[in-house]
Scaffold this motif. Structure first.
Motif, PDB file in Angstrom:
ATOM      1  N   ILE A   7       0.754  -0.920   0.108  1.00 49.62           N
ATOM      2  CA  ILE A   7       0.058   0.061   0.145  1.00 49.62           C
ATOM      3  C   ILE A   7       1.050   1.153  -0.146  1.00 49.62           C
ATOM      4  CG2 ILE A   7      -1.453   1.261   1.309  1.00 49.62           C
ATOM      5  CD1 ILE A   7      -2.707  -1.360   2.455  1.00 49.62           C
ATOM      6  N   GLY A   8       1.849   1.171   0.730  1.00 49.98           N
ATOM      7  CA  GLY A   8       2.789   2.292   0.915  1.00 49.98           C
ATOM      8  C   GLY A   8       3.552   2.924  -0.575  1.00 49.98           C
ATOM      9  N   ILE A   9       4.030   1.737  -1.261  1.00 48.95           N
ATOM     10  CA  ILE A   9       4.754   1.976  -2.311  1.00 48.95           C
ATOM     11  C   ILE A   9       3.590   2.455  -3.648  1.00 48.95           C
ATOM     12  CG2 ILE A   9       4.844  -0.308  -3.250  1.00 48.95           C
ATOM     13  CD1 ILE A   9       7.526   0.573  -4.288  1.00 48.95           C
ATOM     14  N   ILE A  10       2.441   1.795  -3.657  1.00 47.35           N
ATOM     15  CA  ILE A  10       1.489   2.071  -4.582  1.00 47.35           C
ATOM     16  C   ILE A  10       0.982   3.482  -4.201  1.00 47.35           C
ATOM     17  CG2 ILE A  10      -0.644   1.374  -5.451  1.00 47.35           C
ATOM     18  CD1 ILE A  10      -0.090  -1.341  -5.325  1.00 47.35           C
ATOM     19  N   SER A  11       0.533   3.849  -2.952  1.00 48.89           N
ATOM     20  CA  SER A  11       0.018   4.978  -2.697  1.00 48.89           C
ATOM     21  C   SER A  11       0.875   6.239  -2.885  1.00 48.89           C
ATOM     22  CB  SER A  11      -0.550   5.117  -1.237  1.00 48.89           C
ATOM     23  OG  SER A  11       0.496   4.922  -0.339  1.00 48.89           O
ATOM     24  N   GLY A  12       2.274   5.913  -2.667  1.00 45.48           N
ATOM     25  CA  GLY A  12       3.329   6.834  -2.695  1.00 45.48           C
ATOM     26  C   GLY A  12       3.425   7.447  -4.237  1.00 45.48           C
ATOM     27  N   PHE A  13       3.366   6.454  -5.240  1.00 49.25           N
ATOM     28  CA  PHE A  13       3.751   6.612  -6.594  1.00 49.25           C
ATOM     29  C   PHE A  13       1.982   7.167  -7.117  1.00 49.25           C
ATOM     30  CE2 PHE A  13       7.406   3.781  -6.799  1.00 49.25           C
ATOM     31  CZ  PHE A  13       7.957   4.508  -7.415  1.00 49.25           C
ATOM     32  N   ALA A  14       1.005   6.684  -6.740  1.00 49.30           N
ATOM     33  CA  ALA A  14      -0.196   7.061  -7.190  1.00 49.30           C
ATOM     34  C   ALA A  14      -0.469   8.680  -6.665  1.00 49.30           C
ATOM     35  CB  ALA A  14      -1.452   6.321  -6.492  1.00 49.30           C
ATOM     36  N   LEU A  15      -0.058   8.964  -5.580  1.00 44.98           N
ATOM     37  CA  LEU A  15      -0.250  10.453  -5.180  1.00 44.98           C
ATOM     38  C   LEU A  15       0.660  11.410  -6.185  1.00 44.98           C
ATOM     39  CD1 LEU A  15      -0.433  10.165  -1.246  1.00 44.98           C
ATOM     40  CD2 LEU A  15      -2.209  10.705  -2.855  1.00 44.98           C
ATOM     41  N   ILE A  16       1.871  10.986  -6.282  1.00 42.11           N
ATOM     42  CA  ILE A  16       2.740  11.894  -7.095  1.00 42.11           C
ATOM     43  C   ILE A  16       2.277  11.963  -8.457  1.00 42.11           C
ATOM     44  CG2 ILE A  16       5.222  12.005  -8.177  1.00 42.11           C
ATOM     45  CD1 ILE A  16       5.946  10.629  -5.354  1.00 42.11           C
ATOM     46  N   VAL A  17       2.029  10.730  -8.927  1.00 44.49           N
ATOM     47  CA  VAL A  17       1.384  10.762 -10.490  1.00 44.49           C
ATOM     48  C   VAL A  17       0.025  11.502 -10.609  1.00 44.49           C
ATOM     49  CG1 VAL A  17       0.358   9.326 -12.386  1.00 44.49           C
ATOM     50  CG2 VAL A  17       2.447   8.577 -10.972  1.00 44.49           C
ATOM     51  N   SER A  18      -0.616  11.464  -9.685  1.00 45.77           N
ATOM     52  CA  SER A  18      -2.109  12.043  -9.728  1.00 45.77           C
ATOM     53  C   SER A  18      -1.645  13.760  -9.539  1.00 45.77           C
ATOM     54  CB  SER A  18      -3.046  11.806  -8.568  1.00 45.77           C
ATOM     55  OG  SER A  18      -3.410  10.439  -8.623  1.00 45.77           O
ATOM     56  N   ALA A  19      -0.754  14.070  -8.536  1.00 47.29           N
ATOM     57  CA  ALA A  19      -0.365  15.573  -8.749  1.00 47.29           C
ATOM     58  C   ALA A  19       0.151  16.113  -9.994  1.00 47.29           C
ATOM     59  CB  ALA A  19       0.726  15.894  -7.442  1.00 47.29           C
TER      60      ALA A  19
END
Length: 208
Positions: A7-19
């Motif tokens: 969850i940590g690595i997926i959410s980290g990349f997801a938030l950056i990509v979303s931004a």
């Protein structure tokens, strides 16, 4: 599967990509020369710092970040209680026949069954623990060093981009795009260090 790591690595990349997507065109964040400088430079510096076998071991060990911890303290405590009951009923020699998935515990049982001196048992087991910590530290150190190298090469890429930008100051229209490209290498280095390398080193340390 360790869902916290996943969850940590997926959410980290997801938030950056979303931004990035919310802020504009994602293609502006893709720069092949910058990736070559950061990724290639980080790998090159790591190869210069560590033997190849240590680097291969470190990347193999990264898989443990997403695996579950096989040893649970409460289970080991229960096992130790069972060993004390076994030694009372059948004697210390019976400990040599104990079946366990833990090589460390098996070694301890064999030492006790061989009537080894208590100080010798402590010394042997402590040496094994220290050796394990040293091996694990080498693995963690690979990712810690990569977390240091990535931002450094990102800054190096930025300096290269700024030099190239300053060489074309006679054309003001190129300043903005050139500055954006220069800053991308710093972004790549910081991304690798904060989202991948430092978290992996921290999780491996907690596993140790």
């Amino acid at each position: 599967m360790d869902f916290a790591s996943l969850i940590g690595i997926i959410s980290g990349f997801a938030l950056i990509v979303s931004a990035i997507l919310l802020g504009g065109n994602a293609s502006t964040f893709i720069n092949v020369p910058g990736m070559m400088i950061v990724f290639g430079g980080t790998i090159a510096a790591t190869l210069l710092t560590f033997p190849l076998k240590d680097i291969i071991t470190a990347f193999k060990s990264a898989a443990f970040v997403f695996g579950t911890n096989k040893q649970r303290p409460e289970q080991l405590i229960q096992t130790m209680l069972q060993l004390t009951q076994l030694s009372r009923r059948k004697g210390l020699l019976a400990l040599s026949e104990v079946k366990t998935n833990s090589p460390f515990l098996k070694r301890a049982c064999n030492l006790i069954a061989d009537a080894s001196d208590e100080q010798m048992i402590r010394h042997v087991l402590r040496t094994e623990i220290n050796s394990m910590k040293a091996r694990h530290f080498n693995v963690q150190d690979v990712f810690k060093k990569m977390a240091t190298y990535a931002p450094a090469f990102g800054m190096l890429g930025t300096l290269i981009g700024l030099i190239q930008m300053l060489s074309t100051l006679d054309d003001p229209s190129t300043i903005g795009p050139s500055m954006a490209v220069a800053l991308l290498t710093t972004f790549y280095g910081s991304l690798l260090a904060t989202v991948i390398f430092i978290p992996i080193a921290g999780k491996l340390k907690s596993r140790t």
